[in-house]
Design a protein around this motif. Structure first.
Motif, mmCIF file in Angstrom:
data_model
loop_
_atom_site.group_PDB
_atom_site.id
_atom_site.type_symbol
_atom_site.label_atom_id
_atom_site.label_comp_id
_atom_site.label_asym_id
_atom_site.label_seq_id
_atom_site.Cartn_x
_atom_site.Cartn_y
_atom_site.Cartn_z
ATOM 1 N N ALA A 75 7.405 -3.593 56.356
ATOM 2 C CA ALA A 75 6.836 -3.273 55.057
ATOM 3 C C ALA A 75 7.536 -3.938 53.886
ATOM 4 N N HIS A 76 8.862 -3.806 53.799
ATOM 5 C CA HIS A 76 9.559 -4.234 52.589
ATOM 6 C C HIS A 76 9.348 -5.717 52.287
ATOM 7 N N ASN A 77 9.488 -6.565 53.288
ATOM 8 C CA ASN A 77 9.302 -7.994 53.055
ATOM 9 C C ASN A 77 7.874 -8.299 52.613
ATOM 10 N N TYR A 78 6.925 -7.594 53.196
ATOM 11 C CA TYR A 78 5.522 -7.792 52.827
ATOM 12 C C TYR A 78 5.280 -7.356 51.382
ATOM 13 N N TYR A 79 5.823 -6.213 51.005
ATOM 14 C CA TYR A 79 5.631 -5.726 49.636
ATOM 15 C C TYR A 79 6.227 -6.704 48.623
ATOM 16 N N ALA A 80 7.436 -7.191 48.920
ATOM 17 C CA ALA A 80 8.088 -8.113 47.997
ATOM 18 C C ALA A 80 7.291 -9.412 47.860
ATOM 19 N N LYS A 81 6.642 -9.818 48.943
ATOM 20 C CA LYS A 81 5.809 -11.020 48.905
ATOM 21 C C LYS A 81 4.569 -10.793 48.035
ATOM 22 N N MET A 82 4.029 -9.577 48.083
ATOM 23 C CA MET A 82 2.795 -9.273 47.365
ATOM 24 C C MET A 82 3.023 -8.864 45.912
ATOM 25 N N ASP A 83 4.239 -8.474 45.566
ATOM 26 C CA ASP A 83 4.510 -7.942 44.227
ATOM 27 C C ASP A 83 5.810 -8.546 43.702
ATOM 28 N N SER A 84 5.711 -9.441 42.740
ATOM 29 C CA SER A 84 6.887 -10.123 42.199
ATOM 30 C C SER A 84 7.777 -9.201 41.373
ATOM 31 N N ASN A 85 7.297 -8.015 41.035
ATOM 32 C CA ASN A 85 8.116 -7.065 40.274
ATOM 33 C C ASN A 85 9.137 -6.337 41.144
ATOM 34 N N ILE A 86 8.987 -6.430 42.458
ATOM 35 C CA ILE A 86 9.906 -5.740 43.365
ATOM 36 C C ILE A 86 11.234 -6.493 43.430
#
Length: 258
Positions: free
Chosen positions: A204-215
């Motif tokens: 999850a975390h790597n995917y979220y960071a890829k999809m959201d530059s604010n992370i």
């Protein structure tokens, strides 16, 4: 729904109950029971019941492959896992474990109020607590989900187990987890307009960071850097109810087909 951790004897009793009470329109959902008992497989195959297994671990890792039930229809709680399963000819559909109705967007100057949720070993929360207590004395960390007080620091608050985490009381959510398939707490925090600090881990975390530059993603806690200005995470917008309602209806309505 058959839940994770259900023992074999109880599972067999459930099958006996289903034999007597399940009708042709019922949908049976199993929450990734390790090593599905043969009795369940025979019941599903011989009766042609609508049976789904929800996967919320990386079942392609060697230790978890026993959780793949090819005779079952499969639901993945991770988009990344779904893609990887499809590559090895295991048909699956993605359903997020939670959906949200709206996502708040906020901006912050200087973060000093953090929270984290969950205290299992995989969360590496003791490391997180020590880091805040020893290296970030000017920032507060509130820990939710704990039944034990680990170490006493002036800037670490143990909030215990609550029915609902009051994310709105905080500016940022941080997870030091070593593994996540679908990060419920991160999505909930994003919904409330928090900045997300997430360890760089599959799935999850790597995917979220890829999809959201604010992370704000980090390899190690010692690499954390803080800025003067932040935008809250918008990753929860990927899990708006309206985007996934049809998929849920297909599953619960029994119209999904492998």
């Amino acid at each position: 729904m058959i839940e994770q951790g259900t023992n074999d004897t109880l599972l067999e009793s459930m099958v006996d109950y289903l034999v007597d009470n399940c009708n042709s329109s019922d949908v049976i959902i199993s929450d990734e029971v390790i090593g599905q008992p043969l009795k369940i497989k025979r019941f599903v195959v011989n009766t042609n019941k609508k049976f789904f297994t929800v996967l919320h671990h990386n079942v392609l890792s060697p230790k978890m492959r026993a959780n793949i039930c090819r005779w079952s229809k499969i639901i993945s709680s991770s988009e990344v896992l779904q893609e990887r399963l499809e590559k090895v000819d295991i048909k699956t559909t993605f359903l997020p474990p939670i959906t949200v109705d709206k996502v708040e967007r906020k901006t912050y100057q200087n973060l000093d109020n953090f929270c984290t949720v969950g205290v299992s070993d995989v969360k590496r929360v003791t490391e997180l607590i020590d880091y805040f207590g020893q290296q970030l004395p000017d920032k507060t960390l509130t820990v939710y989900g704990n039944e034990t007080i680990y170490k006493q620091y002036d800037n670490v608050v143990y909030a215990g187990i609550l029915d609902q985490v009051p994310y709105e009381k905080h500016q940022a959510y941080i997870s030091n987890s070593e593994s996540e398939c679908f990060a419920n707490s991160a999505i909930e925090a994003s919904t409330h307009g928090l900045v997300l600090f997430l360890s760089k881990v599959d799935l999850a975390h790597n995917y979220y960071a890829k999809m959201d530059s604010n992370i704000e993603a980090f390899e190690k806690l010692s690499e954390l850097e803080f800025k003067d200005y932040y935008h809250s995470s918008t990753i929860a917008e990927h899990y708006l109810t309206e985007k996934h309602l049809t998929a849920y209806q297909r599953i619960l309505g029994g119209t999904y087909a492998n």
